[in-house]
Design a protein around this motif. Sequence first.
Motif, short mmCIF file in Angstrom:
data_model
loop_
_atom_site.label_atom_id
_atom_site.label_comp_id
_atom_site.label_asym_id
_atom_site.label_seq_id
_atom_site.Cartn_x
_atom_site.Cartn_y
_atom_site.Cartn_z
N LEU A 54 0.80 -1.22 0.00
CA LEU A 54 0.00 0.00 0.00
C LEU A 54 0.83 1.28 0.00
CD1 LEU A 54 -2.71 -1.12 2.58
CD2 LEU A 54 -2.92 -1.07 0.08
N THR A 55 2.05 1.21 0.52
CA THR A 55 2.88 2.42 0.60
C THR A 55 3.17 3.02 -0.78
OG1 THR A 55 3.87 1.76 2.71
CG2 THR A 55 5.10 3.34 1.38
N PRO A 56 3.60 2.22 -1.77
CA PRO A 56 3.83 2.85 -3.09
C PRO A 56 2.55 3.35 -3.74
CG PRO A 56 4.15 0.45 -3.20
CD PRO A 56 4.02 0.81 -1.75
N LEU A 57 1.43 2.67 -3.50
CA LEU A 57 0.15 3.16 -4.03
C LEU A 57 -0.23 4.48 -3.38
CD1 LEU A 57 -2.60 2.89 -5.49
CD2 LEU A 57 -3.38 1.53 -3.53
N ALA A 58 -0.05 4.58 -2.08
CA ALA A 58 -0.39 5.81 -1.36
C ALA A 58 0.40 6.99 -1.91
CB ALA A 58 -0.13 5.64 0.13
N ARG A 59 1.67 6.77 -2.18
CA ARG A 59 2.50 7.84 -2.74
C ARG A 59 1.99 8.25 -4.12
NH1 ARG A 59 7.94 4.70 -1.00
NH2 ARG A 59 8.11 5.45 1.15
N ASP A 60 1.55 7.28 -4.89
CA ASP A 60 1.09 7.52 -6.25
C ASP A 60 -0.18 8.36 -6.29
OD1 ASP A 60 2.18 7.05 -8.73
OD2 ASP A 60 1.32 5.05 -8.98
N VAL A 61 -1.10 8.10 -5.37
CA VAL A 61 -2.40 8.76 -5.42
C VAL A 61 -2.55 9.92 -4.44
CG1 VAL A 61 -3.50 6.65 -6.26
CG2 VAL A 61 -3.53 7.15 -3.80
N GLY A 62 -1.53 10.15 -3.63
CA GLY A 62 -1.59 11.28 -2.70
C GLY A 62 -2.25 10.99 -1.38
N ALA A 63 -2.34 9.72 -0.99
CA ALA A 63 -2.89 9.36 0.32
C ALA A 63 -1.82 9.59 1.38
CB ALA A 63 -3.34 7.91 0.33
N SER A 64 -2.20 10.27 2.45
CA SER A 64 -1.23 10.59 3.50
C SER A 64 -1.26 9.60 4.66
CB SER A 64 -1.49 12.00 4.03
OG SER A 64 -2.81 12.11 4.54
N THR A 65 -2.30 8.79 4.75
CA THR A 65 -2.45 7.86 5.87
C THR A 65 -2.90 6.50 5.35
OG1 THR A 65 -3.04 9.68 7.36
CG2 THR A 65 -3.61 7.46 8.08
N ILE A 66 -2.36 5.44 5.95
CA ILE A 66 -2.74 4.08 5.60
C ILE A 66 -3.23 3.38 6.86
CG2 ILE A 66 -1.92 1.84 4.76
CD1 ILE A 66 0.28 3.36 3.22
N LEU A 67 -4.44 2.84 6.81
CA LEU A 67 -4.99 1.99 7.87
C LEU A 67 -5.09 0.60 7.27
CD1 LEU A 67 -7.88 4.35 9.05
CD2 LEU A 67 -5.58 4.18 10.03
N CYS A 68 -4.30 -0.34 7.77
CA CYS A 68 -4.23 -1.63 7.08
C CYS A 68 -3.96 -2.76 8.08
CB CYS A 68 -3.14 -1.60 6.01
SG CYS A 68 -1.46 -1.41 6.67
N THR A 69 -3.90 -3.96 7.56
CA THR A 69 -3.48 -5.11 8.36
C THR A 69 -1.98 -4.99 8.59
OG1 THR A 69 -5.22 -6.52 7.44
CG2 THR A 69 -3.35 -7.62 8.48
N GLU A 70 -1.58 -4.82 9.84
CA GLU A 70 -0.17 -4.61 10.16
C GLU A 70 0.49 -5.95 10.51
OE1 GLU A 70 1.33 -1.95 9.60
OE2 GLU A 70 -0.05 -0.26 9.87
N LEU A 71 1.60 -6.23 9.88
CA LEU A 71 2.33 -7.47 10.09
C LEU A 71 3.15 -7.39 11.37
CD1 LEU A 71 3.71 -7.82 6.44
CD2 LEU A 71 1.52 -8.67 7.34
N VAL A 72 3.24 -8.52 12.08
CA VAL A 72 4.07 -8.58 13.28
C VAL A 72 5.50 -8.91 12.85
CG1 VAL A 72 4.48 -9.73 15.48
CG2 VAL A 72 2.14 -9.30 14.73
N VAL A 73 6.43 -8.07 13.26
CA VAL A 73 7.84 -8.23 12.89
C VAL A 73 8.66 -8.47 14.14
CG1 VAL A 73 9.79 -7.18 11.69
CG2 VAL A 73 7.44 -6.63 10.98
N GLY A 74 9.51 -9.48 14.09
CA GLY A 74 10.36 -9.78 15.23
C GLY A 74 11.48 -8.78 15.40
N ALA A 75 12.20 -8.89 16.51
CA ALA A 75 13.32 -7.98 16.78
C ALA A 75 14.41 -8.10 15.72
CB ALA A 75 13.89 -8.27 18.17
N ASP A 76 14.44 -9.23 15.04
CA ASP A 76 15.43 -9.47 13.99
C ASP A 76 15.00 -8.93 12.63
OD1 ASP A 76 13.38 -11.25 13.58
OD2 ASP A 76 14.64 -13.04 13.49
N GLY A 77 13.82 -8.27 12.58
CA GLY A 77 13.36 -7.72 11.32
C GLY A 77 12.68 -8.73 10.41
N VAL A 78 12.37 -9.90 10.96
CA VAL A 78 11.76 -10.99 10.17
C VAL A 78 10.29 -11.14 10.57
CG1 VAL A 78 11.83 -13.48 9.70
CG2 VAL A 78 13.96 -12.17 9.88
N LEU A 79 9.43 -11.39 9.59
CA LEU A 79 8.00 -11.55 9.87
C LEU A 79 7.74 -12.82 10.66
CD1 LEU A 79 6.48 -10.63 6.39
CD2 LEU A 79 7.01 -9.13 8.29
#
Length: 233
Positions: free
Chosen positions: A125-150
């Motif tokens: 969604l981030t590249p789409l938001a930039r393309d269309v001028g959306a300033s905020t994204i409300l979405c399903t947020e992924l849980v990421v470990g301390a190691d940066g891995v999903l």
Amino acid sequence: MTTVATRTRPALAFFDVDETVIAAKSMIAFWDHWMRRHPAWAAARAPWSDAGAAAPVDRAELNRRHYRRYAGVPLATLQAAGRLWYDGYRRGEAAFVRPVVDAVAAHWAAGCEVVLVSGSMRPLLTPLARDVGASTILCTELVVGADGVLTGEVHRPMIGDAKAEAAVGLMRERGVDAGKCFAYGDHESDLALLRSVGKPVVVGDSPLLHEAAQRYGWPVTPARPGPLRADSP
């Protein structure tokens, strides 16, 4: 007596994404992209399917199951893949829902804050938001470990009532009148989101949403596909 002018806060315009702003289901389209580039990884996971085995499964649970396929993927890898997928997707001559893309541009030009609300994930969604001028994204947020891995889990699927609750929370945070805000959605799971604002718009041909539109006098716009830019060759 001195009169102090009250600054009017901009209204919010909420947009579901899949089959509302873009013509595809981003999670499925990206999964196909991911499988082509990571065949060994994809082979160990079941193909995408909305079909339940013995009984229907609610969309929030399907959302969770889908993201478990990415357990063990570094977030940075997924973000790079999301940008690559979107860069190719956006070039399609039927990749977007043209009337809605026009509405996004109109709301942005009128000073509204454009918000994407989706069960899809932020790396798509981030590249789409930039393309269309959306300033905020409300979405399903992924849980990421301390190691940066999903981990394969999500904080909460942005499906159904979760969309409405997130929208209401943002309107309160911004201090805006819900009655002056807009929302666009194409599926019955967007109904709560549409009801949370004063100016809902139904996209496409969902029978349930058309029934609500007729009952409450909501406008309906066609889900006509087209390119991102109206003047594209």
